[in-house]
Scaffold this motif. Structure first.
Motif, PDB file in Angstrom:
ATOM      1  N   GLY A  29     -14.138 -25.774 -26.789  1.00 18.74           N
ATOM      2  CA  GLY A  29     -13.309 -25.329 -27.421  1.00 18.74           C
ATOM      3  C   GLY A  29     -13.451 -23.725 -26.646  1.00 18.74           C
ATOM      4  O   GLY A  29     -14.046 -23.277 -26.202  1.00 18.74           O
ATOM      5  N   ASP A  30     -12.550 -21.922 -27.276  1.00 19.53           N
ATOM      6  CA  ASP A  30     -12.951 -21.142 -25.931  1.00 19.53           C
ATOM      7  C   ASP A  30     -13.796 -20.116 -27.901  1.00 19.53           C
ATOM      8  O   ASP A  30     -13.675 -20.108 -28.816  1.00 19.53           O
ATOM      9  CB  ASP A  30     -11.104 -19.978 -26.931  1.00 19.53           C
ATOM     10  CG  ASP A  30     -11.019 -21.465 -25.315  1.00 19.53           C
ATOM     11  OD1 ASP A  30     -11.535 -21.856 -24.918  1.00 19.53           O
ATOM     12  OD2 ASP A  30      -9.435 -21.152 -25.235  1.00 19.53           O
ATOM     13  N   ALA A  31     -13.685 -19.136 -27.036  1.00 22.46           N
ATOM     14  CA  ALA A  31     -14.633 -18.586 -27.994  1.00 22.46           C
ATOM     15  C   ALA A  31     -14.494 -16.302 -27.786  1.00 22.46           C
ATOM     16  O   ALA A  31     -14.387 -16.536 -25.885  1.00 22.46           O
ATOM     17  CB  ALA A  31     -16.127 -17.627 -27.579  1.00 22.46           C
ATOM     18  N   CYS A  99      -7.980 -19.682 -34.543  1.00 22.25           N
ATOM     19  CA  CYS A  99      -8.330 -20.104 -33.258  1.00 22.25           C
ATOM     20  C   CYS A  99      -8.436 -22.104 -33.610  1.00 22.25           C
ATOM     21  O   CYS A  99      -7.981 -22.553 -34.656  1.00 22.25           O
ATOM     22  CB  CYS A  99      -9.660 -19.821 -34.019  1.00 22.25           C
ATOM     23  SG  CYS A  99     -10.578 -18.232 -33.652  1.00 22.25           S
ATOM     24  N   ALA A 100      -8.083 -22.006 -32.334  1.00 19.77           N
ATOM     25  CA  ALA A 100      -7.571 -24.045 -31.913  1.00 19.77           C
ATOM     26  C   ALA A 100      -9.111 -24.317 -32.785  1.00 19.77           C
ATOM     27  O   ALA A 100     -10.329 -23.588 -33.016  1.00 19.77           O
ATOM     28  CB  ALA A 100      -7.718 -24.110 -30.692  1.00 19.77           C
ATOM     29  N   VAL A 101      -8.652 -25.728 -33.145  1.00 18.56           N
ATOM     30  CA  VAL A 101      -9.944 -26.120 -33.788  1.00 18.56           C
ATOM     31  C   VAL A 101     -11.144 -26.285 -32.850  1.00 18.56           C
ATOM     32  O   VAL A 101     -10.810 -26.815 -31.087  1.00 18.56           O
ATOM     33  CB  VAL A 101      -9.718 -27.668 -34.044  1.00 18.56           C
ATOM     34  CG1 VAL A 101     -11.006 -28.805 -34.534  1.00 18.56           C
ATOM     35  CG2 VAL A 101      -8.636 -28.250 -34.579  1.00 18.56           C
ATOM     36  N   GLY A 102     -12.273 -25.709 -32.792  1.00 17.16           N
ATOM     37  CA  GLY A 102     -13.044 -25.940 -32.351  1.00 17.16           C
ATOM     38  C   GLY A 102     -13.530 -25.139 -31.611  1.00 17.16           C
ATOM     39  O   GLY A 102     -14.813 -24.191 -31.415  1.00 17.16           O
ATOM     40  N   SER A 103     -13.077 -23.954 -31.708  1.00 16.22           N
ATOM     41  CA  SER A 103     -12.969 -22.566 -31.318  1.00 16.22           C
ATOM     42  C   SER A 103     -13.163 -21.096 -32.117  1.00 16.22           C
ATOM     43  O   SER A 103     -13.599 -22.012 -33.554  1.00 16.22           O
ATOM     44  CB  SER A 103     -11.492 -21.678 -31.176  1.00 16.22           C
ATOM     45  OG  SER A 103     -11.445 -22.788 -29.328  1.00 16.22           O
ATOM     46  N   LEU A 104     -14.109 -20.184 -31.425  1.00 17.72           N
ATOM     47  CA  LEU A 104     -14.754 -19.554 -32.669  1.00 17.72           C
ATOM     48  C   LEU A 104     -14.159 -17.953 -32.231  1.00 17.72           C
ATOM     49  O   LEU A 104     -13.781 -17.988 -30.888  1.00 17.72           O
ATOM     50  CB  LEU A 104     -16.243 -19.597 -32.789  1.00 17.72           C
ATOM     51  CG  LEU A 104     -16.401 -21.221 -32.250  1.00 17.72           C
ATOM     52  CD1 LEU A 104     -18.449 -20.694 -31.930  1.00 17.72           C
ATOM     53  CD2 LEU A 104     -16.749 -21.419 -34.142  1.00 17.72           C
ATOM     54  N   ASP A 105     -14.694 -17.235 -33.087  1.00 18.35           N
ATOM     55  CA  ASP A 105     -14.013 -15.631 -32.831  1.00 18.35           C
ATOM     56  C   ASP A 105     -15.453 -14.982 -33.657  1.00 18.35           C
ATOM     57  O   ASP A 105     -16.448 -15.181 -34.609  1.00 18.35           O
ATOM     58  CB  ASP A 105     -13.050 -14.831 -33.935  1.00 18.35           C
ATOM     59  CG  ASP A 105     -12.629 -14.151 -33.196  1.00 18.35           C
ATOM     60  OD1 ASP A 105     -12.077 -14.613 -31.810  1.00 18.35           O
ATOM     61  OD2 ASP A 105     -11.077 -13.870 -33.899  1.00 18.35           O
ATOM     62  N   GLY A 120     -12.856 -11.176 -22.317  1.00 18.04           N
ATOM     63  CA  GLY A 120     -11.675 -11.749 -23.562  1.00 18.04           C
ATOM     64  C   GLY A 120     -11.776 -13.120 -24.252  1.00 18.04           C
ATOM     65  O   GLY A 120     -12.186 -13.200 -25.408  1.00 18.04           O
ATOM     66  N   ARG A 121     -12.638 -13.902 -23.714  1.00 22.23           N
ATOM     67  CA  ARG A 121     -11.793 -15.375 -23.758  1.00 22.23           C
ATOM     68  C   ARG A 121     -12.994 -16.787 -23.328  1.00 22.23           C
ATOM     69  O   ARG A 121     -12.610 -16.109 -21.700  1.00 22.23           O
ATOM     70  CB  ARG A 121     -10.223 -15.734 -23.735  1.00 22.23           C
ATOM     71  CG  ARG A 121     -10.458 -17.532 -24.014  1.00 22.23           C
ATOM     72  CD  ARG A 121      -9.276 -17.915 -24.372  1.00 22.23           C
ATOM     73  NE  ARG A 121      -8.421 -16.775 -25.455  1.00 22.23           N
ATOM     74  CZ  ARG A 121      -7.986 -17.011 -26.754  1.00 22.23           C
ATOM     75  NH1 ARG A 121      -8.679 -18.383 -27.036  1.00 22.23           N
ATOM     76  NH2 ARG A 121      -6.916 -16.296 -27.215  1.00 22.23           N
ATOM     77  N   LEU A 122     -13.661 -16.835 -23.722  1.00 20.98           N
ATOM     78  CA  LEU A 122     -15.382 -18.389 -22.883  1.00 20.98           C
ATOM     79  C   LEU A 122     -14.641 -19.135 -22.857  1.00 20.98           C
ATOM     80  O   LEU A 122     -14.214 -19.328 -24.117  1.00 20.98           O
ATOM     81  CB  LEU A 122     -16.323 -17.677 -23.487  1.00 20.98           C
ATOM     82  CG  LEU A 122     -16.291 -15.867 -23.347  1.00 20.98           C
ATOM     83  CD1 LEU A 122     -18.209 -16.484 -23.807  1.00 20.98           C
ATOM     84  CD2 LEU A 122     -16.823 -16.115 -21.794  1.00 20.98           C
ATOM     85  N   HIS A 123     -13.566 -20.287 -22.444  1.00 22.42           N
ATOM     86  CA  HIS A 123     -13.631 -21.696 -22.491  1.00 22.42           C
ATOM     87  C   HIS A 123     -14.378 -22.226 -22.363  1.00 22.42           C
ATOM     88  O   HIS A 123     -15.956 -21.806 -21.516  1.00 22.42           O
ATOM     89  CB  HIS A 123     -12.683 -22.156 -21.370  1.00 22.42           C
ATOM     90  CG  HIS A 123     -11.337 -20.724 -21.173  1.00 22.42           C
ATOM     91  ND1 HIS A 123     -10.054 -21.182 -21.604  1.00 22.42           N
ATOM     92  CD2 HIS A 123     -11.111 -19.949 -20.308  1.00 22.42           C
ATOM     93  CE1 HIS A 123      -9.583 -20.400 -21.746  1.00 22.42           C
ATOM     94  NE2 HIS A 123     -10.135 -19.410 -20.846  1.00 22.42           N
ATOM     95  N   GLY A 124     -14.701 -23.821 -22.661  1.00 19.73           N
ATOM     96  CA  GLY A 124     -15.485 -24.208 -22.671  1.00 19.73           C
ATOM     97  C   GLY A 124     -17.020 -24.122 -23.384  1.00 19.73           C
ATOM     98  O   GLY A 124     -18.532 -24.638 -23.405  1.00 19.73           O
TER      99      GLY A 124
END
Length: 130
Positions: A29-31, A99-105, A120-124
């Protein structure tokens, strides 16, 4: 009759506490980060708190979740978030509707343990409930 009521309470307590022990992890997911306040778990938080908002699909389908988000069994649980070789521990305190499934804020302070806010956004990312 008292024994039956007591037995029912013990069974209910065991069933309820079982939700708190549910383990879950996700990866890929992304953060992102957000400005916290009064979260869906009913906690007031600030930028410097190490808290997390979990994607809507995951938190609302968590075993034991019901109509009242303040009573969600994920609320207050510790979570280990990993990005690359760095890991932090945060507390579940909110829902991330976008947020997409598995992603967090994450709160800004928690996000900055991985990268500058300008990223801004972290992938993986990977995360696991503790």
């Amino acid at each position: 009759m008292r024994f039956s009521v007591a037995a029912a309470l013990v069974a209910l307590s065991a069933a309820t506490s079982g939700y708190a022990k549910v383990m879950m992890s996700k990866s890929g997911g992304d953060a992102t980060y957000y400005t916290p306040g009064l979260g869906s778990c009913g906690f007031n938080n600030v930028d410097t708190d190490y808290i997390v908002a979990v994607d809507h699909a995951t938190i609302t389908s968590f075993p034991g979740a019901g109509a009242n988000p303040n009573a969600n069994p994920m609320c207050g649980r510790k979570m280990r978030v990993t990005y690359g070789t760095k890991s932090i521990t945060v507390t579940v305190a909110d829902t991330c509707p976008g947020c997409a499934v598995g992603s967090l804020d994450l709160t800004p302070t928690a996000f900055q343990q991985f990268a500058a806010l300008g990223v801004g956004r972290l992938h993986g990312i990977k995360w696991s409930l503790l």
